[in-house]
Structures are given as C-alpha cells and as structure tokens.
Design an enzyme around this catalytic site. Structure first.
Site, PDB file in Angstrom:
ATOM      1  N   GLU A 237      26.064  16.524 -25.293  1.00 51.35           N
ATOM      2  CA  GLU A 237      26.700  15.501 -24.460  1.00 51.35           C
ATOM      3  C   GLU A 237      27.443  14.420 -25.241  1.00 51.35           C
ATOM      4  O   GLU A 237      27.090  13.243 -25.175  1.00 51.35           O
ATOM      5  CB  GLU A 237      25.641  14.845 -23.571  1.00 51.35           C
ATOM      6  CG  GLU A 237      24.377  14.376 -24.285  1.00 51.35           C
ATOM      7  CD  GLU A 237      23.417  13.655 -23.327  1.00 51.35           C
ATOM      8  OE1 GLU A 237      23.877  12.722 -22.637  1.00 51.35           O
ATOM      9  OE2 GLU A 237      22.236  14.017 -23.282  1.00 51.35           O
TER      10      GLU A 237
ATOM     11  N   HIS B 255      26.148   6.993 -28.919  1.00 52.45           N
ATOM     12  CA  HIS B 255      24.846   7.643 -28.721  1.00 52.45           C
ATOM     13  C   HIS B 255      24.835   8.965 -29.471  1.00 52.45           C
ATOM     14  O   HIS B 255      25.856   9.370 -30.022  1.00 52.45           O
ATOM     15  CB  HIS B 255      24.548   7.838 -27.227  1.00 52.45           C
ATOM     16  CG  HIS B 255      25.600   8.598 -26.461  1.00 52.45           C
ATOM     17  ND1 HIS B 255      25.737   9.967 -26.536  1.00 52.45           N
ATOM     18  CD2 HIS B 255      26.579   8.176 -25.604  1.00 52.45           C
ATOM     19  CE1 HIS B 255      26.723  10.358 -25.740  1.00 52.45           C
ATOM     20  NE2 HIS B 255      27.256   9.280 -25.179  1.00 52.45           N
TER      21      HIS B 255
ATOM     22  N   ARG C 109      32.197  11.343 -20.662  1.00 46.99           N
ATOM     23  CA  ARG C 109      31.109  12.126 -21.259  1.00 46.99           C
ATOM     24  C   ARG C 109      31.134  13.497 -20.604  1.00 46.99           C
ATOM     25  O   ARG C 109      31.412  13.604 -19.404  1.00 46.99           O
ATOM     26  CB  ARG C 109      29.745  11.447 -21.052  1.00 46.99           C
ATOM     27  CG  ARG C 109      28.589  12.231 -21.643  1.00 46.99           C
ATOM     28  CD  ARG C 109      27.280  11.446 -21.808  1.00 46.99           C
ATOM     29  NE  ARG C 109      26.711  10.950 -20.583  1.00 46.99           N
ATOM     30  CZ  ARG C 109      26.746   9.696 -20.186  1.00 46.99           C
ATOM     31  NH1 ARG C 109      27.353   8.775 -20.938  1.00 46.99           N
ATOM     32  NH2 ARG C 109      26.195   9.319 -19.045  1.00 46.99           N
TER      33      ARG C 109
ATOM     34  N   ASP D 178      20.445  18.426 -16.498  1.00 45.24           N
ATOM     35  CA  ASP D 178      21.038  17.141 -16.885  1.00 45.24           C
ATOM     36  C   ASP D 178      22.507  17.403 -17.214  1.00 45.24           C
ATOM     37  O   ASP D 178      22.804  17.950 -18.274  1.00 45.24           O
ATOM     38  CB  ASP D 178      20.263  16.609 -18.102  1.00 45.24           C
ATOM     39  CG  ASP D 178      20.769  15.257 -18.591  1.00 45.24           C
ATOM     40  OD1 ASP D 178      21.644  14.672 -17.933  1.00 45.24           O
ATOM     41  OD2 ASP D 178      20.267  14.795 -19.636  1.00 45.24           O
TER      42      ASP D 178
ATOM     43  N   HIS E 228      19.484  15.910 -26.509  1.00 43.17           N
ATOM     44  CA  HIS E 228      18.022  15.758 -26.560  1.00 43.17           C
ATOM     45  C   HIS E 228      17.402  17.056 -26.064  1.00 43.17           C
ATOM     46  O   HIS E 228      18.069  17.851 -25.385  1.00 43.17           O
ATOM     47  CB  HIS E 228      17.575  14.569 -25.686  1.00 43.17           C
ATOM     48  CG  HIS E 228      18.195  14.557 -24.311  1.00 43.17           C
ATOM     49  ND1 HIS E 228      17.714  15.312 -23.271  1.00 43.17           N
ATOM     50  CD2 HIS E 228      19.290  13.918 -23.822  1.00 43.17           C
ATOM     51  CE1 HIS E 228      18.470  15.111 -22.196  1.00 43.17           C
ATOM     52  NE2 HIS E 228      19.436  14.284 -22.505  1.00 43.17           N
TER      53      HIS E 228
ATOM     54  N   HIS F 140      14.195  14.072 -20.851  1.00 40.98           N
ATOM     55  CA  HIS F 140      14.172  13.885 -22.307  1.00 40.98           C
ATOM     56  C   HIS F 140      12.878  14.548 -22.737  1.00 40.98           C
ATOM     57  O   HIS F 140      11.820  13.925 -22.756  1.00 40.98           O
ATOM     58  CB  HIS F 140      14.200  12.398 -22.677  1.00 40.98           C
ATOM     59  CG  HIS F 140      15.501  11.746 -22.333  1.00 40.98           C
ATOM     60  ND1 HIS F 140      15.721  10.401 -22.426  1.00 40.98           N
ATOM     61  CD2 HIS F 140      16.689  12.275 -21.900  1.00 40.98           C
ATOM     62  CE1 HIS F 140      16.978  10.122 -22.055  1.00 40.98           C
ATOM     63  NE2 HIS F 140      17.571  11.240 -21.733  1.00 40.98           N
TER      64      HIS F 140
ATOM     65  N   GLU G 262      28.553  16.771 -20.433  1.00 40.14           N
ATOM     66  CA  GLU G 262      27.179  17.151 -20.807  1.00 40.14           C
ATOM     67  C   GLU G 262      26.795  18.472 -20.161  1.00 40.14           C
ATOM     68  O   GLU G 262      26.911  18.637 -18.946  1.00 40.14           O
ATOM     69  CB  GLU G 262      26.204  16.060 -20.344  1.00 40.14           C
ATOM     70  CG  GLU G 262      24.741  16.415 -20.584  1.00 40.14           C
ATOM     71  CD  GLU G 262      23.782  15.272 -20.254  1.00 40.14           C
ATOM     72  OE1 GLU G 262      24.110  14.430 -19.394  1.00 40.14           O
ATOM     73  OE2 GLU G 262      22.691  15.251 -20.855  1.00 40.14           O
TER      74      GLU G 262
ATOM     75  N   TYR H 123      33.840   6.011 -25.019  1.00 37.07           N
ATOM     76  CA  TYR H 123      33.828   4.920 -24.033  1.00 37.07           C
ATOM     77  C   TYR H 123      34.691   3.784 -24.565  1.00 37.07           C
ATOM     78  O   TYR H 123      34.420   3.261 -25.656  1.00 37.07           O
ATOM     79  CB  TYR H 123      32.388   4.432 -23.808  1.00 37.07           C
ATOM     80  CG  TYR H 123      31.424   5.601 -23.619  1.00 37.07           C
ATOM     81  CD1 TYR H 123      31.224   6.153 -22.356  1.00 37.07           C
ATOM     82  CD2 TYR H 123      30.775   6.180 -24.716  1.00 37.07           C
ATOM     83  CE1 TYR H 123      30.384   7.247 -22.192  1.00 37.07           C
ATOM     84  CE2 TYR H 123      29.946   7.281 -24.560  1.00 37.07           C
ATOM     85  CZ  TYR H 123      29.745   7.811 -23.301  1.00 37.07           C
ATOM     86  OH  TYR H 123      28.925   8.902 -23.147  1.00 37.07           O
TER      87      TYR H 123
ATOM     88  N   ASP I 196       0.826  -1.218   0.000  1.00 39.18           N
ATOM     89  CA  ASP I 196       0.000   0.000   0.000  1.00 39.18           C
ATOM     90  C   ASP I 196       0.859   1.267   0.000  1.00 39.18           C
ATOM     91  O   ASP I 196       0.393   2.340   0.389  1.00 39.18           O
ATOM     92  CB  ASP I 196      -0.953  -0.020   1.206  1.00 39.18           C
ATOM     93  CG  ASP I 196      -0.194  -0.060   2.521  1.00 39.18           C
ATOM     94  OD1 ASP I 196       1.034  -0.309   2.496  1.00 39.18           O
ATOM     95  OD2 ASP I 196      -0.818   0.154   3.568  1.00 39.18           O
TER      96      ASP I 196
ATOM     97  N   ASP J 221      26.741  11.385 -14.085  1.00 47.86           N
ATOM     98  CA  ASP J 221      25.673  11.978 -14.901  1.00 47.86           C
ATOM     99  C   ASP J 221      24.488  12.180 -13.962  1.00 47.86           C
ATOM    100  O   ASP J 221      23.837  11.215 -13.555  1.00 47.86           O
ATOM    101  CB  ASP J 221      25.314  11.016 -16.051  1.00 47.86           C
ATOM    102  CG  ASP J 221      24.249  11.584 -16.993  1.00 47.86           C
ATOM    103  OD1 ASP J 221      23.561  12.546 -16.613  1.00 47.86           O
ATOM    104  OD2 ASP J 221      24.100  11.030 -18.107  1.00 47.86           O
TER     105      ASP J 221
ATOM    106  N   HIS K  91      24.229   3.217 -19.295  1.00 47.71           N
ATOM    107  CA  HIS K  91      23.120   3.427 -18.357  1.00 47.71           C
ATOM    108  C   HIS K  91      23.399   2.745 -17.016  1.00 47.71           C
ATOM    109  O   HIS K  91      22.518   2.120 -16.429  1.00 47.71           O
ATOM    110  CB  HIS K  91      21.801   2.927 -18.955  1.00 47.71           C
ATOM    111  CG  HIS K  91      21.302   3.799 -20.057  1.00 47.71           C
ATOM    112  ND1 HIS K  91      20.334   3.414 -20.958  1.00 47.71           N
ATOM    113  CD2 HIS K  91      21.637   5.060 -20.431  1.00 47.71           C
ATOM    114  CE1 HIS K  91      20.109   4.387 -21.821  1.00 47.71           C
ATOM    115  NE2 HIS K  91      20.896   5.391 -21.521  1.00 47.71           N
TER     116      HIS K  91
HETATM  117  N1  GLY Z   1      20.896  11.382 -18.024  1.00 49.90           N
HETATM  118  C1  GLY Z   1      20.224  11.014 -19.172  1.00 49.90           C
HETATM  119  C2  GLY Z   1      20.833  11.612 -20.355  1.00 49.90           C
HETATM  120  O1  GLY Z   1      21.922  12.135 -20.300  1.00 49.90           O
HETATM  121  O2  GLY Z   1      20.217  11.661 -21.386  1.00 49.90           O
HETATM  122 MN    MN Z   2      21.174  13.955 -21.309  1.00 50.27          MN
HETATM  123 MN    MN Z   3      22.720  13.050 -18.569  1.00 53.98          MN
END
Ligand code: GLY
Ligand code: MN
Ligand code: MN
Length: 438
Positions: free
Chosen positions: A383, A349, A405, A270, A353, A360, A407, A387, A39, A259, A242
């Site tokens: 970003e 990637h 990365r 982000d 975004h 996103h 970003e 890797y 619950d 991240d 991820h």
């Molecule tokens: N943290 C998710 C991205 O960088 O898109």
């Molecule tokens: Mn991002």
């Molecule tokens: Mn991110």
C-alpha cells in the site's frame, strides 16, 4: 455453511501442544465484552488467539491446554446453560455442548474456575500465557499461582516459569493454511465488490458518509462486517492518513481516497482505491496516481519466497522517488534523494503489514536484527501512497490536495505471490470507464 477451517482448530491445538512440550500448560481467556455506554455493549468480537484455537465465539470462557495430560488435554471453562438468560441473549453451548460440538476433552462452568484451575497448574512447571492484554485476567492468573505458592510448604508445586504464549501462537498464525486462504480470498472479493459499488456511486455533491454506506451495505449483505472503520476522504481529506469523520461533501475536480476492508468469518481484507469524484483524472492527479501505481507494482513484484520484508518497501521508495523526480516534485540525484529520505515529505508510512484475523495481523517483522524472509502462506498488504497537502512548500498549487494510496492484499506462493483483491480496478483508464458507465 461449510466451514473451511472447522477441522483445523484441533490440528492447531495439537501443533501448539507439540511446541509447548510436556510439563506445561497454556491458558487463554476469551475477549471481555466491551461497554459502549451505560448498559450497552459493543458488538462482541472474540479474541483472535482464542478463536484460532477453539472456534468458540462466546464470551466468559477460558481455554486450557495441558499436553500429555491423560484425562483431558483440552479443557474449556464456559458459561452454563441458563434458560432465563438465553431468552434474552440467545443460546449458549454450556459445558456439555462444548465437549460435544467444539472438541473439548472436558469442560466446566466458568464459575468453578477458581477451584479447578490451581489444581491443573500444580502439575506443570511452565505456564504459557499472554501477559498484559487483559489486566483483570492477569491478576487472576497471578492469584492462582500465589494460591499454590502459599501451599508450597504443604507439598504443592507452583509453576517455575512463565512463557509468552503470543510469541509461539503468532508465528503459527503468520502462516495461512488453504482453508484460511479461501476465507481471505472471499473477504478480499467481498471488499473488492464494495469498492466497485462505491466507484459507481461516487459523484459530485454526494457525501463521504453516503459512500461509506454503500461499502457497509455491500459488506453486510455478504455476511461480513468492517475490519476497521473505513476512510472515505475527498479532496483535502485524501491527504489525512487516518481520516475518520467521513462527513464532507464530495466536489468535482477532487480525488476520493477510500480505504475500506471487511471481516468475513474472522478474516480481514484491507483495500484502498483512489479515484476522481467527477469520473475523470486531471493531468496532475493522473501523473501522481501513475507514480503510486508503478510503486505498487514494483513492490508486489518483490513479494516472493526468499526476499525480505523490507524489499517491497525499498522498491516502492525507489519508484516513488523516481516518479516524484519525473513530475518535478523532487529535484536531485536519485540515490541522494533516497538516502536523505526526501520522499518522506510525500510518502510517510511503510508499504504494508501482515494481514489475517487482525487487519494489522500478528507475526514478527524482524528475526533478531534481520528483516523477516518471505515464505509461502504469509499474507500482507502492499500500500504505497503519495500525499500532497495544501500548503506543501515548493510544490505547485495544481498538485495540492492530491492524496493517492493504492492498497491490495497478497499472499506469498511458492513462486511469487497472488493478489487477493484484484477484482477492484486500479488502472486509471479502467476506473474512468467504470465510472462513466455508472
Ligand atoms: N486500513 C488500515 C491500513 O491500511 O493499514
Ligand atoms: Mn493496510
Ligand atoms: Mn487500508
């Protein structure tokens, strides 16, 4: 607390109603509460579209917009006041409260919606509704329409057409107002501060989750929450795109990729920063880091009105391919390597975004077959990354387990773009100096 977007909810409703035109109705349900187990529920988060138009954060509510309806264009169905329930869960606005404080022209108890909504639908030939997000509510909408269809022989007029509300609304949400940008700036500043705190805290022997705790503390103490589960990955984990466990010990000589972004008053940031656990980059780490930084700079330089969505990515791909060639990880001609997508073994990637109420965020990336063209007020992340997982063939071991990365969050301005998150250092020398002083 002053709310920079409060006055905007009404303006958004007006704009949406203008786009819908008369003879139409929009129906939006609040987000359903989500069960965590037994619950116990997850912390409630209002649906972004619903909040964008209403500023109302209670569950069990439905917003209805009927442009041109003389008695009431904006109708809310909400939970009734309830002394007993409010002792447990806190205050509810109730129908009278949402008329007084949230600008509804009229409001009813949510329990009356089955009696009232078919009557509102009856006068409208077009229904603006987002299908497929909330299946239970989809069934109810279909049920109300069917009620009218069943009455057609006795003179009822069922709606003729369903229109995707999300398509219209998401194009509005893509363009951020000044009020929204000031919230996004705040969200970016809080998250940048959290990254600085994490850099200062980081050292060999600490756990990834301890670094995460620093981030969360910094978000929470500013009244913000996470905008997604943070990625805190040291060494090999920096190469897991991820990674979520955040459970390993941090080792001297490894890189740490963090991240993490926050949500402040419904607006997300982000940010990713990557730094050496022990405070000093190795020469291989620095070489890879500098390639990513160059790629990020090249991509940010392409975010300006008139350029298309793909241009920052193309610039990042070019800089990364060139850089990987320079440090000896790719061999061949630059155009050939770009054409064959050789960089995808290291940079798998895209470069960003849309960013806004959702991390996103909503908004089309293409119009027809063409990439969207940047216009002032659009917000996005930039970003790029490289890797190099352990075992990557044809790459010297000295480069293994290097995941980088970088970003940042940017908004398109009239002449270019503005970075919202540059309080978090990203120059390698700056990072080393900050970590040395901690
Ligand atoms: N943290 C998710 C991205 O960088 O898109
Ligand atoms: Mn991002
Ligand atoms: Mn991110």
């Amino acid at each position: 607390m002053a709310d920079p977007v409060k006055g905007e909810f009404a303006r958004r409703r007006t704009q949406l109603m203008r786009l819908m035109g008369s003879d139409s109705i929009a129906i939006l349900p609040a987000a359903p509460p989500r069960q965590r187990n037994n619950d116990v529920e997850y912390n409630y988060r209002q649906d972004s579209d619903f909040y964008y138009l209403t500023g109302f954060n209670e569950p069990e509510a439905v917003a209805v917009l009927i442009p041109g309806r003389a008695v009431a264009e904006y109708v809310l169905f909400v939970r009734e006041r309830n002394r007993e329930r409010e002792i447990w869960d806190g205050q509810r606005a109730g129908p009278a409260g949402v008329v007084k404080d949230y600008g509804a022209d009229d409001a009813f108890p949510i329990t009356d919606i089955d009696e009232i909504l078919p009557g509102l639908l009856e006068k409208c030939s077009r229904v603006y509704y987002t299908m497929g997000l909330n299946q239970e509510f989809d069934q109810r909408v279909v049920g109300w329409v069917n009620t009218l269809r069943a009455q057609a022989r006795s003179g009822a007029h069922p709606p003729q057409e369903f229109v995707a509300l999300d398509h219209v609304l998401h194009d509005m949400r893509l363009f951020k107002s000044r009020g929204e940008l000031s919230l996004m700036r705040r969200s970016g500043a809080i998250a940048a501060g959290a990254h600085v705190r994490a850099m200062r805290f980081c050292r060999p022997g600490r756990m990834e989750y301890e670094v995460m705790a620093e981030l969360l503390h910094e978000f929470n103490r500013h009244g913000a929450d996470i905008s997604y589960h943070p990625i805190v990955g040291g060494g090999a984990n920096s190469c897991v795109l991820h990674y979520r466990d955040n459970s390993a010990r941090l080792n001297d000589g490894d890189l740490l990729l963090v991240d993490a972004g926050c949500e402040y008053d419904y607006y997300a940031s982000d940010i990713t920063r990557t730094y050496p656990v022990g405070g000093r980059f190795s020469s291989e780490q620095r070489a890879v880091y500098e390639v990513v930084l160059e790629a990020q700079r090249a991509a940010i330089a392409k975010v300006k009105p008139g350029n298309s969505w793909d241009q920052p990515h193309e610039a990042a791909v070019r800089a990364i391919t060139q850089g990987l060639k320079r440090i000896g990880l790719l061999k061949g001609s630059l155009p050939g390597l770009i054409r064959s997508g050789a960089y995808k073994a290291f940079f798998m990637h895209r470069t960003g975004h849309w960013l806004g109420m959702d991390v996103h965020d909503v908004g089309d990336y293409k119009v027809g077959d063409e990439w969207r063209v940047f216009e002032p007020g659009m917000a996005l992340t930039v970003e790029p990354g490289i890797y190099i997982a352990a075992g990557t063939r044809s790459v010297s071991r000295r480069f293994w387990n290097i995941g980088v990365r970088i970003e940042d969050d940017v908004v398109v301005t009239r002449s270019g773009c503005q970075v919202l998150t540059d309080d978090a250092p990203k120059e390698p020398d700056q990072i080393e100096a900050l970590m040395a002083a901690a």
